[in-house]
Design a protein around this motif. Structure first.
Motif, PDB file in Angstrom:
ATOM      1  N   GLU A  63       2.375 -13.456   0.364  1.00 20.88           N
ATOM      2  CA  GLU A  63       2.211 -13.534   2.421  1.00 20.88           C
ATOM      3  C   GLU A  63       3.750 -12.143   1.869  1.00 20.88           C
ATOM      4  O   GLU A  63       3.394 -11.525   3.306  1.00 20.88           O
ATOM      5  N   LEU A  64       4.591 -12.409   1.474  1.00 22.00           N
ATOM      6  CA  LEU A  64       5.254 -11.593   1.113  1.00 22.00           C
ATOM      7  C   LEU A  64       4.961  -9.675   1.881  1.00 22.00           C
ATOM      8  O   LEU A  64       5.516  -9.132   2.845  1.00 22.00           O
TER       9      LEU A  64
ATOM     10  N   GLU B 245       4.099  -5.363   5.410  1.00 24.69           N
ATOM     11  CA  GLU B 245       3.311  -4.038   5.602  1.00 24.69           C
ATOM     12  C   GLU B 245       2.845  -4.395   7.394  1.00 24.69           C
ATOM     13  O   GLU B 245       2.577  -3.564   7.890  1.00 24.69           O
ATOM     14  N   ALA B 246       2.721  -5.368   7.698  1.00 23.73           N
ATOM     15  CA  ALA B 246       2.657  -5.879   9.413  1.00 23.73           C
ATOM     16  C   ALA B 246       3.914  -5.875   9.748  1.00 23.73           C
ATOM     17  O   ALA B 246       4.336  -5.401  11.367  1.00 23.73           O
TER      18      ALA B 246
ATOM     19  N   ALA C 277       1.125  -1.365  -0.077  1.00 20.99           N
ATOM     20  CA  ALA C 277      -0.454  -0.007  -0.308  1.00 20.99           C
ATOM     21  C   ALA C 277       0.584   0.999  -0.447  1.00 20.99           C
ATOM     22  O   ALA C 277       1.934   1.472   0.882  1.00 20.99           O
ATOM     23  N   PRO C 278       0.264   2.052  -0.590  1.00 23.56           N
ATOM     24  CA  PRO C 278       0.871   3.456  -0.635  1.00 23.56           C
ATOM     25  C   PRO C 278       1.610   3.903   0.875  1.00 23.56           C
ATOM     26  O   PRO C 278       2.764   5.110   0.972  1.00 23.56           O
ATOM     27  N   ALA C 279       0.637   4.103   1.596  1.00 26.92           N
ATOM     28  CA  ALA C 279       0.959   4.154   3.017  1.00 26.92           C
ATOM     29  C   ALA C 279       1.953   3.606   3.939  1.00 26.92           C
ATOM     30  O   ALA C 279       2.711   4.274   4.427  1.00 26.92           O
ATOM     31  N   TRP C 280       2.319   2.345   3.147  1.00 25.41           N
ATOM     32  CA  TRP C 280       3.470   1.529   4.207  1.00 25.41           C
ATOM     33  C   TRP C 280       5.151   1.915   3.246  1.00 25.41           C
ATOM     34  O   TRP C 280       5.442   2.166   4.068  1.00 25.41           O
TER      35      TRP C 280
ATOM     36  N   LEU D 193      12.988 -10.820  13.927  1.00 24.70           N
ATOM     37  CA  LEU D 193      12.677 -10.205  12.017  1.00 24.70           C
ATOM     38  C   LEU D 193      13.313 -10.612  10.984  1.00 24.70           C
ATOM     39  O   LEU D 193      14.089 -11.834  10.617  1.00 24.70           O
ATOM     40  N   TRP D 194      12.545 -10.922  10.082  1.00 20.16           N
ATOM     41  CA  TRP D 194      12.608 -11.193   8.488  1.00 20.16           C
ATOM     42  C   TRP D 194      13.586 -10.244   7.887  1.00 20.16           C
ATOM     43  O   TRP D 194      13.574  -9.108   7.733  1.00 20.16           O
TER      44      TRP D 194
END
Length: 264
Positions: free
Chosen positions: A240-241, A246-247, A7-10, A149-150
């Motif tokens: 999923e990625l 985004e999370a 998303a643009p916000a992300w 973290l990934w």
């Protein structure tokens, strides 16, 4: 692989996180007329480092001037920061120290680069499988930076002793148990940069250039960590990625590189 379309916000949040001003004011750290980093004004006072053999206040330009032979003076400063709890995790690894113009002035222990705001250089490898899914690592939960973290498949600092290519070869083996000849279609993808507060040290600041490479892992080639710094590996499809990006489950560096490599 389907191109990533977060998303643009992300994207806006990532840009803001990757290029953020210091939390508190900083002043330049100079060496031989070149700015090599930045520090909080009271850092050396907190460490008990008075002006003298290795440092002096630079009244003309503001900040601090490194005195003496640069590598030796930086080694002394790093040891004092370590002994006073103001350094990051000690690694016995020397990183190059360059002026803003690119001149190599010396080397410094990795643990001191964030408190001193010294620019660093890292290398990353991102890779897909034959189906176009992305291979990723989860950082070990006891890592001193971004635990759990990934991340990209492989990533690490470029020490003063290595070229970028040498660092990539070493990190690819240590983190993923892979040799460069096993990588298909290996290419240099580009470079991203970041300047931001360092989460693990309130008085630290990250200034880093990250060269990233892209490759394909053919069927039957599976990463296996060698140095204990990776919790595990897995492949992720685009949906999923994107969801995990985004999370906030990825490091800032990895998010920047994955967006550069696979973003629409």
């Amino acid at each position: 692989m389907t191109r990533l379309q977060p998303a643009p916000a992300w994207r806006d949040r990532l840009r803001a996180a990757a290029h953020a001003p210091p939390l508190r004011p900083r002043v330049p750290l100079w060496c031989a007329g070149e700015r090599i980093g930045s520090v909080e004004p009271d850092l050396f006072g907190r460490a008990g480092l008075a002006a003298g053999a290795v440092l002096r206040a630079d009244a003309a330009r503001g900040g601090w001037m490194l005195e003496g032979e640069p590598t030796a003076s930086l080694a002394h400063i790093a040891e004092v920061l370590r002994d006073t709890g103001l350094a990051h995790a000690w690694r016995d690894e020397q990183l190059a120290v360059r002026g803003d113009g690119g001149t190599l002035v010396g080397t410094v222990e990795r643990a001191a680069v964030r408190p001193l705001g010294i620019a660093t250089h890292a290398v990353h490898l991102t890779a897909v499988d034959d189906a176009g899914q992305v291979w990723l690592q989860q950082r070990a939960f006891d890592k001193p930076t971004d635990p759990g973290l990934w991340d990209t498949l492989v990533g690490g600092m470029v020490p003063a002793s290595d070229s970028v290519e040498q660092a990539l070869e070493r990190e690819t083996w240590e983190e993923a148990g892979l040799r460069v000849p096993q990588l298909r279609e290996l290419r240099h993808g580009g470079r991203v940069t970041t300047q931001r507060p360092f989460a693990e040290l309130a008085h630290g600041y990250v200034v880093e250039a990250l060269d990233w490479y892209a490759a394909r892992l053919p069927a039957g080639v599976v990463p296996a960590n060698q140095d204990g710094e990776v919790a595990g590996f897995r492949v992720m499809a685009a949906d999923e990625l994107t969801q995990r990006l985004e999370a906030g489950e990825f490091t800032v560096d990895a998010a920047l590189i994955l967006l550069a490599a696979y973003g629409a």
